[in-house]
Design a protein around this motif. Structure first.
Motif, PDB file in Angstrom:
ATOM      1  N   HIS A  21       0.851  -1.199   0.000  1.00  0.00           N
ATOM      2  CA  HIS A  21       0.000   0.000   0.000  1.00  0.00           C
ATOM      3  C   HIS A  21       0.890   1.254   0.000  1.00  0.00           C
ATOM      4  O   HIS A  21       2.031   1.229   0.468  1.00  0.00           O
ATOM      5  CB  HIS A  21      -0.936  -0.004   1.224  1.00  0.00           C
ATOM      6  CG  HIS A  21      -1.940   1.105   1.162  1.00  0.00           C
ATOM      7  ND1 HIS A  21      -1.758   2.305   1.805  1.00  0.00           N
ATOM      8  CD2 HIS A  21      -3.112   1.204   0.478  1.00  0.00           C
ATOM      9  CE1 HIS A  21      -2.798   3.096   1.532  1.00  0.00           C
ATOM     10  NE2 HIS A  21      -3.626   2.455   0.729  1.00  0.00           N
ATOM     11  N   TYR A  23       1.012   3.646   1.866  1.00  0.00           N
ATOM     12  CA  TYR A  23       1.441   4.144   3.179  1.00  0.00           C
ATOM     13  C   TYR A  23       2.603   3.340   3.765  1.00  0.00           C
ATOM     14  O   TYR A  23       3.042   3.624   4.884  1.00  0.00           O
ATOM     15  CB  TYR A  23       0.283   4.088   4.181  1.00  0.00           C
ATOM     16  CG  TYR A  23      -0.918   4.936   3.869  1.00  0.00           C
ATOM     17  CD1 TYR A  23      -0.841   6.036   3.018  1.00  0.00           C
ATOM     18  CD2 TYR A  23      -2.146   4.670   4.455  1.00  0.00           C
ATOM     19  CE1 TYR A  23      -1.962   6.818   2.753  1.00  0.00           C
ATOM     20  CE2 TYR A  23      -3.266   5.449   4.198  1.00  0.00           C
ATOM     21  CZ  TYR A  23      -3.175   6.515   3.343  1.00  0.00           C
ATOM     22  OH  TYR A  23      -4.278   7.282   3.097  1.00  0.00           O
ATOM     23  N   ASP A  37      -3.194   2.045  -4.262  1.00  0.00           N
ATOM     24  CA  ASP A  37      -4.260   2.286  -3.280  1.00  0.00           C
ATOM     25  C   ASP A  37      -5.075   1.004  -3.100  1.00  0.00           C
ATOM     26  O   ASP A  37      -4.814  -0.013  -3.757  1.00  0.00           O
ATOM     27  CB  ASP A  37      -5.107   3.514  -3.661  1.00  0.00           C
ATOM     28  CG  ASP A  37      -5.972   3.336  -4.905  1.00  0.00           C
ATOM     29  OD1 ASP A  37      -6.134   2.198  -5.394  1.00  0.00           O
ATOM     30  OD2 ASP A  37      -6.506   4.350  -5.394  1.00  0.00           O
ATOM     31  N   SER A  38      -6.083   1.061  -2.246  1.00  0.00           N
ATOM     32  CA  SER A  38      -6.839  -0.152  -1.918  1.00  0.00           C
ATOM     33  C   SER A  38      -7.475  -0.769  -3.164  1.00  0.00           C
ATOM     34  O   SER A  38      -7.474  -1.993  -3.321  1.00  0.00           O
ATOM     35  CB  SER A  38      -7.961   0.161  -0.934  1.00  0.00           C
ATOM     36  OG  SER A  38      -7.466   0.787   0.178  1.00  0.00           O
ATOM     37  N   MET A  61      -6.919  -5.627   3.957  1.00  0.00           N
ATOM     38  CA  MET A  61      -6.450  -5.629   2.564  1.00  0.00           C
ATOM     39  C   MET A  61      -6.006  -7.042   2.166  1.00  0.00           C
ATOM     40  O   MET A  61      -6.323  -7.523   1.076  1.00  0.00           O
ATOM     41  CB  MET A  61      -5.289  -4.641   2.398  1.00  0.00           C
ATOM     42  CG  MET A  61      -5.687  -3.202   2.653  1.00  0.00           C
ATOM     43  SD  MET A  61      -4.304  -2.072   2.457  1.00  0.00           S
ATOM     44  CE  MET A  61      -5.163  -0.509   2.657  1.00  0.00           C
ATOM     45  N   TYR A 109     -17.433   0.223   3.008  1.00  0.00           N
ATOM     46  CA  TYR A 109     -16.068   0.620   2.663  1.00  0.00           C
ATOM     47  C   TYR A 109     -15.208  -0.649   2.733  1.00  0.00           C
ATOM     48  O   TYR A 109     -15.440  -1.528   3.575  1.00  0.00           O
ATOM     49  CB  TYR A 109     -15.615   1.653   3.693  1.00  0.00           C
ATOM     50  CG  TYR A 109     -14.364   2.424   3.371  1.00  0.00           C
ATOM     51  CD1 TYR A 109     -13.887   2.557   2.081  1.00  0.00           C
ATOM     52  CD2 TYR A 109     -13.672   3.082   4.396  1.00  0.00           C
ATOM     53  CE1 TYR A 109     -12.745   3.292   1.817  1.00  0.00           C
ATOM     54  CE2 TYR A 109     -12.527   3.825   4.142  1.00  0.00           C
ATOM     55  CZ  TYR A 109     -12.067   3.924   2.853  1.00  0.00           C
ATOM     56  OH  TYR A 109     -10.936   4.653   2.599  1.00  0.00           O
ATOM     57  N   ASN A 111     -12.517  -0.990   3.984  1.00  0.00           N
ATOM     58  CA  ASN A 111     -11.904  -1.040   5.323  1.00  0.00           C
ATOM     59  C   ASN A 111     -12.882  -1.681   6.306  1.00  0.00           C
ATOM     60  O   ASN A 111     -13.398  -1.052   7.222  1.00  0.00           O
ATOM     61  CB  ASN A 111     -11.558   0.373   5.821  1.00  0.00           C
ATOM     62  CG  ASN A 111     -10.528   1.080   4.968  1.00  0.00           C
ATOM     63  OD1 ASN A 111     -10.562   0.974   3.751  1.00  0.00           O
ATOM     64  ND2 ASN A 111      -9.630   1.810   5.594  1.00  0.00           N
ATOM     65  N   SER A 126     -12.233   4.387  -1.415  1.00  0.00           N
ATOM     66  CA  SER A 126     -12.392   5.840  -1.502  1.00  0.00           C
ATOM     67  C   SER A 126     -12.279   6.297  -2.960  1.00  0.00           C
ATOM     68  O   SER A 126     -12.721   7.382  -3.309  1.00  0.00           O
ATOM     69  CB  SER A 126     -11.358   6.547  -0.624  1.00  0.00           C
ATOM     70  OG  SER A 126     -10.068   6.222  -1.055  1.00  0.00           O
ATOM     71  N   HIS A 173      -6.437   9.863  10.131  1.00  0.00           N
ATOM     72  CA  HIS A 173      -6.882  11.049   9.372  1.00  0.00           C
ATOM     73  C   HIS A 173      -7.644  12.042  10.250  1.00  0.00           C
ATOM     74  O   HIS A 173      -7.632  13.244   9.979  1.00  0.00           O
ATOM     75  CB  HIS A 173      -7.731  10.615   8.173  1.00  0.00           C
ATOM     76  CG  HIS A 173      -6.905  10.047   7.065  1.00  0.00           C
ATOM     77  ND1 HIS A 173      -6.592   8.723   6.989  1.00  0.00           N
ATOM     78  CD2 HIS A 173      -6.298  10.645   6.016  1.00  0.00           C
ATOM     79  CE1 HIS A 173      -5.820   8.518   5.940  1.00  0.00           C
ATOM     80  NE2 HIS A 173      -5.620   9.661   5.319  1.00  0.00           N
ATOM     81  N   HIS A 196      -7.340  13.270   1.867  1.00  0.00           N
ATOM     82  CA  HIS A 196      -8.045  12.003   1.681  1.00  0.00           C
ATOM     83  C   HIS A 196      -9.499  12.147   2.152  1.00  0.00           C
ATOM     84  O   HIS A 196      -9.767  12.881   3.114  1.00  0.00           O
ATOM     85  CB  HIS A 196      -7.320  10.915   2.489  1.00  0.00           C
ATOM     86  CG  HIS A 196      -7.684   9.540   2.080  1.00  0.00           C
ATOM     87  ND1 HIS A 196      -8.777   8.888   2.610  1.00  0.00           N
ATOM     88  CD2 HIS A 196      -7.133   8.698   1.176  1.00  0.00           C
ATOM     89  CE1 HIS A 196      -8.862   7.684   2.047  1.00  0.00           C
ATOM     90  NE2 HIS A 196      -7.878   7.548   1.165  1.00  0.00           N
ATOM     91  N   GLU A 198     -11.117  10.353   4.001  1.00  0.00           N
ATOM     92  CA  GLU A 198     -11.280   9.957   5.406  1.00  0.00           C
ATOM     93  C   GLU A 198     -11.085  11.140   6.355  1.00  0.00           C
ATOM     94  O   GLU A 198     -11.251  10.995   7.565  1.00  0.00           O
ATOM     95  CB  GLU A 198     -10.292   8.842   5.762  1.00  0.00           C
ATOM     96  CG  GLU A 198     -10.651   7.516   5.126  1.00  0.00           C
ATOM     97  CD  GLU A 198      -9.619   6.439   5.366  1.00  0.00           C
ATOM     98  OE1 GLU A 198      -8.744   6.613   6.231  1.00  0.00           O
ATOM     99  OE2 GLU A 198      -9.678   5.409   4.679  1.00  0.00           O
ATOM    100  N   SER A 212      -8.603   9.736  -3.307  1.00  0.00           N
ATOM    101  CA  SER A 212      -7.931   8.538  -2.784  1.00  0.00           C
ATOM    102  C   SER A 212      -6.418   8.662  -2.973  1.00  0.00           C
ATOM    103  O   SER A 212      -5.947   9.523  -3.724  1.00  0.00           O
ATOM    104  CB  SER A 212      -8.421   7.305  -3.550  1.00  0.00           C
ATOM    105  OG  SER A 212      -7.856   7.304  -4.838  1.00  0.00           O
ATOM    106  N   THR A 213      -5.669   7.763  -2.356  1.00  0.00           N
ATOM    107  CA  THR A 213      -4.210   7.878  -2.477  1.00  0.00           C
ATOM    108  C   THR A 213      -3.738   7.653  -3.913  1.00  0.00           C
ATOM    109  O   THR A 213      -2.805   8.302  -4.378  1.00  0.00           O
ATOM    110  CB  THR A 213      -3.481   6.931  -1.505  1.00  0.00           C
ATOM    111  OG1 THR A 213      -3.840   5.574  -1.808  1.00  0.00           O
ATOM    112  CG2 THR A 213      -3.809   7.247  -0.067  1.00  0.00           C
TER     113      THR A 213
HETATM  114  P1  13P Z   1      -6.804   4.344  -0.256  1.00  0.00           P
HETATM  115  O1  13P Z   1      -7.787   3.365  -0.781  1.00  0.00           O
HETATM  116  O2  13P Z   1      -7.050   5.737  -0.742  1.00  0.00           O
HETATM  117  O3  13P Z   1      -5.415   3.898  -0.533  1.00  0.00           O
HETATM  118  O4  13P Z   1      -6.977   4.449   1.323  1.00  0.00           O
HETATM  119  C1  13P Z   1      -6.795   3.334   2.151  1.00  0.00           C
HETATM  120  C2  13P Z   1      -6.725   3.699   3.554  1.00  0.00           C
HETATM  121  O5  13P Z   1      -6.698   2.898   4.452  1.00  0.00           O
HETATM  122  C3  13P Z   1      -6.710   5.116   3.827  1.00  0.00           C
HETATM  123  O6  13P Z   1      -6.541   5.320   5.162  1.00  0.00           O
END
Ligand code: 13P
Ligand code: SF4
Length: 302
Positions: A21, A23, A37-38, A61, A109, A111, A126, A173, A196, A198, A212-213
């Protein structure tokens, strides 16, 4: 031999792919076959012909990857890398909410846990939440959208649809406050601000774009701004600096690190491949139901 070389060798022997990811720490991103991203990572996980997926991210994920590729071995290098937002709603709590709103469609979501996804009609990230509401759920009389109240508020702002929501949020966030955006703009006049979805609505209201990222990477390439304030987990700045070396990226604040995303280290990626740990398993009855909501999302695309 360097750790990165050992990882590359084992990866070939195990017929593994490493997904990371945005991050993740810089060394882990650099060891990965794909960083995204996700949504992008779910698509990669569903399409890879590797036998093993090493998922450098958080538990939901890796679980999503396992649901999409049940025959593959999916490894999470640190088994404690979870997502506090995903833990804010259980399948039982969602069943209770559904019982209160029997006519509602359920949008979750990504998540969320597999058990929660199994209770949903449709999944989103996102990157595609607005599209899921506008295209797939446009005729739904009522929509339950869980668990992120801030993502739900963002989608309401874009679509005009009101949702039955849950009081979930991302603790990372949520630490970004309006004064951080204002202070960053004052420090870097002329810089573009991306945050973002979030983030809190009062933070999103101060940004030039809420995205989104993966979208941040596209926006950063396209904007004429030379400097960009990054309103999300700062791990993404490594990717942005690699992809767009002629622009300058500023973290919005120094307090936005996601502790769970930072649990994965290069050593843990190596141990994961050496020991084939930690294997993610999802019971097939849950996986089959969760798969329907994820595939309904992937069928629409970005
Ligand atoms: P993204 O889908 O934008 O990468 O975000 C995932 C996430 O956990 C953001 O906190
Ligand atoms: Fe979960 Fe927030 Fe970390 Fe993303 S940044 S993994 S939503 S805690």
């Amino acid at each position: 031999m360097e750790i990165a070389e050992k990882i590359a060798k084992l990866k070939r022997e195990r017929r593994a792919v490493i997904l990371a990811h945005n991050y993740q720490i810089a060394e882990v991103q650099d060891a990965a076959d794909f960083v995204g991203d996700s949504l992008e990572l779910s698509i990669k996980a569903s399409q890879t012909d590797a036998e093993v997926i090493v998922f450098c991210g958080v538990h939901f994920m890796a679980e999503t990857a396992k649901i999409l590729s049940p025959a593959k071995t999916v490894l999470l290098p640190d088994q404690n890398a979870g997502c506090p937002m995903a833990d804010m709603i259980t399948a039982e709590q969602l069943r209770g909410l559904k019982a209160e709103h029997p006519g509602a469609k359920v949008l979750c979501y990504v998540n969320t846990s597999a058990g929660v996804k199994a209770e949903c009609d449709l999944c989103c990230t996102s990157a595609n939440a607005v599209r899921m509401v506008e295209e797939v759920l446009k005729d739904a009389p009522e929509i339950i959208f869980i668990p992120d109240k801030y993502l739900a508020a963002f989608v309401t702002g874009k679509t005009g649809r009101e949702f039955i929501t849950w009081q979930g949020f991302c603790p990372t966030h949520a630490r970004i406050l309006p004064e951080h955006i204002e202070a960053a703009r004052a420090r870097h006049p002329g810089a573009a601000v991306m945050v973002h979805p979030e983030c809190r609505p009062e933070v999103a209201a101060l940004a030039d774009i809420v995205i989104s990222t993966g979208g941040m990477s596209r926006f950063a390439k396209e904007t004429p701004a030379r400097e960009i304030i990054v309103g999300t987990e700062p791990g993404i700045i490594h990717r942005l600096e690699k992809e767009i070396p002629d622009k300058i990226f500023h973290p919005v604040s120094e307090f936005v690190s996601c502790p769970n995303m930072k649990k994965t280290t290069l050593e843990k990626v190596l141990w994961s491949l050496e020991d084939m740990t930690h294997r993610i398993e999802v019971a097939e009855d849950i996986a089959a139901r969760a798969r329907r909501s994820i595939e309904a999302m992937l069928n629409v695309g970005r």
